[in-house]
Design a protein around this motif. Structure first.
Motif, PDB file in Angstrom:
ATOM      1  N   CYS A   8       1.732   2.763  -9.179  1.00 38.76           N
ATOM      2  CA  CYS A   8       0.783   2.830  -8.273  1.00 38.76           C
ATOM      3  C   CYS A   8      -0.570   2.862  -8.719  1.00 38.76           C
ATOM      4  O   CYS A   8      -1.048   3.440  -9.700  1.00 38.76           O
ATOM      5  N   TYR A   9      -1.715   2.353  -7.944  1.00 39.42           N
ATOM      6  CA  TYR A   9      -3.124   2.124  -8.481  1.00 39.42           C
ATOM      7  C   TYR A   9      -3.966   2.687  -7.312  1.00 39.42           C
ATOM      8  O   TYR A   9      -3.614   2.869  -6.089  1.00 39.42           O
ATOM      9  N   GLY A  37      -3.720   4.022  -2.085  1.00 41.15           N
ATOM     10  CA  GLY A  37      -3.880   3.087  -2.913  1.00 41.15           C
ATOM     11  C   GLY A  37      -3.096   1.938  -2.815  1.00 41.15           C
ATOM     12  O   GLY A  37      -2.328   1.587  -1.658  1.00 41.15           O
ATOM     13  N   THR A  38      -2.803   1.018  -3.857  1.00 40.05           N
ATOM     14  CA  THR A  38      -1.737   0.048  -3.790  1.00 40.05           C
ATOM     15  C   THR A  38      -0.700   0.320  -4.971  1.00 40.05           C
ATOM     16  O   THR A  38      -0.787   1.109  -5.677  1.00 40.05           O
ATOM     17  N   TYR A  39       0.546  -0.581  -4.740  1.00 38.15           N
ATOM     18  CA  TYR A  39       1.582  -0.226  -5.733  1.00 38.15           C
ATOM     19  C   TYR A  39       1.862  -1.721  -5.912  1.00 38.15           C
ATOM     20  O   TYR A  39       1.913  -2.724  -5.083  1.00 38.15           O
ATOM     21  N   LYS A  40       2.904  -1.887  -7.213  1.00 38.99           N
ATOM     22  CA  LYS A  40       3.452  -2.974  -7.543  1.00 38.99           C
ATOM     23  C   LYS A  40       4.747  -2.440  -8.146  1.00 38.99           C
ATOM     24  O   LYS A  40       4.986  -1.331  -8.674  1.00 38.99           O
ATOM     25  N   THR A  45       0.790  -1.158  -0.152  1.00 36.98           N
ATOM     26  CA  THR A  45       0.037  -0.083  -0.010  1.00 36.98           C
ATOM     27  C   THR A  45       0.898   1.312   0.028  1.00 36.98           C
ATOM     28  O   THR A  45       1.950   1.153   0.306  1.00 36.98           O
ATOM     29  N   GLY A  62      -7.791   2.193  -6.739  1.00 37.79           N
ATOM     30  CA  GLY A  62      -8.701   1.052  -7.276  1.00 37.79           C
ATOM     31  C   GLY A  62      -7.892   0.251  -7.869  1.00 37.79           C
ATOM     32  O   GLY A  62      -6.935  -0.168  -7.788  1.00 37.79           O
ATOM     33  N   LYS A  63      -8.394  -0.174  -9.240  1.00 37.52           N
ATOM     34  CA  LYS A  63      -7.760  -1.057 -10.280  1.00 37.52           C
ATOM     35  C   LYS A  63      -6.938  -0.064 -11.314  1.00 37.52           C
ATOM     36  O   LYS A  63      -6.616  -0.587 -12.069  1.00 37.52           O
ATOM     37  N   GLU A  64      -7.172   1.247 -11.283  1.00 30.95           N
ATOM     38  CA  GLU A  64      -6.640   2.166 -12.164  1.00 30.95           C
ATOM     39  C   GLU A  64      -5.246   2.533 -11.872  1.00 30.95           C
ATOM     40  O   GLU A  64      -4.972   2.997 -10.671  1.00 30.95           O
ATOM     41  N   GLU A  65      -4.318   2.615 -12.695  1.00 26.75           N
ATOM     42  CA  GLU A  65      -2.949   3.063 -12.707  1.00 26.75           C
ATOM     43  C   GLU A  65      -3.172   4.480 -12.541  1.00 26.75           C
ATOM     44  O   GLU A  65      -3.814   5.406 -13.344  1.00 26.75           O
ATOM     45  N   TYR A  66      -2.654   5.037 -11.358  1.00 26.33           N
ATOM     46  CA  TYR A  66      -2.504   6.568 -11.081  1.00 26.33           C
ATOM     47  C   TYR A  66      -1.204   7.127 -11.512  1.00 26.33           C
ATOM     48  O   TYR A  66      -1.248   8.096 -12.069  1.00 26.33           O
TER      49      TYR A  66
END
Length: 131
Positions: free
Chosen positions: A93-94, A82-85, A70, A96-100
């Motif tokens: 960084c995302y 959000g979340t990140y990978k 997160t 929801g499910k959209e790339e920010y």
């Protein structure tokens, strides 16, 4: 003996099938990303501009990356979480499910980073320092 070899082959096949083979590559920088990062410089017309003084307070921004995947961000580029990978040399960084936002890392140590930040169709080169 034939049964033992067959059993060994079956165990080996199951072990290899259990290994992940997705195309995600491991993050080059290990856990150096974890923590809160403040933007200290932005590149403007090919020159680094130090934005740490109060004159540039409207451009101040930070992001915190947690070990659980997160993140939260505050400042010029928006406030939220959000979340990140993290994979290879990028942090995606995302919300929801959209790339920010996407950070392409050029250099990262335990307390400094130089990267290109991409949001939508825009990009900017930034330098950051870990708190």
């Amino acid at each position: 003996m034939k049964k033992v070899l067959l059993l060994f082959a079956a165990v080996a096949a199951v072990a290899f099938m259990g290994c992940s083979d997705d195309n995600d590559t491991q993050f080059k920088y290990g856990d150096a990303i974890y923590g809160t990062w403040d933007i200290t410089h932005i590149k403007n017309d090919g020159k680094w501009l130090d934005i740490t003084s109060s004159i540039f307070s409207q451009f101040h921004a930070s992001a915190t990356f947690n070990p659980d995947g997160t993140y939260s961000g505050h400042g010029y580029f928006g406030n939220g979480s959000g979340t990140y990978k993290a994979m290879d040399n990028a942090i995606i960084c995302y919300v929801g499910k959209e790339e920010y936002a996407r950070y392409i890392i050029h250099n990262l140590t335990n307390d400094t980073a130089e990267m290109t930040m991409k949001m939508g169709g825009s990009s900017i080169d930034i330098k950051c320092k870990k708190r």
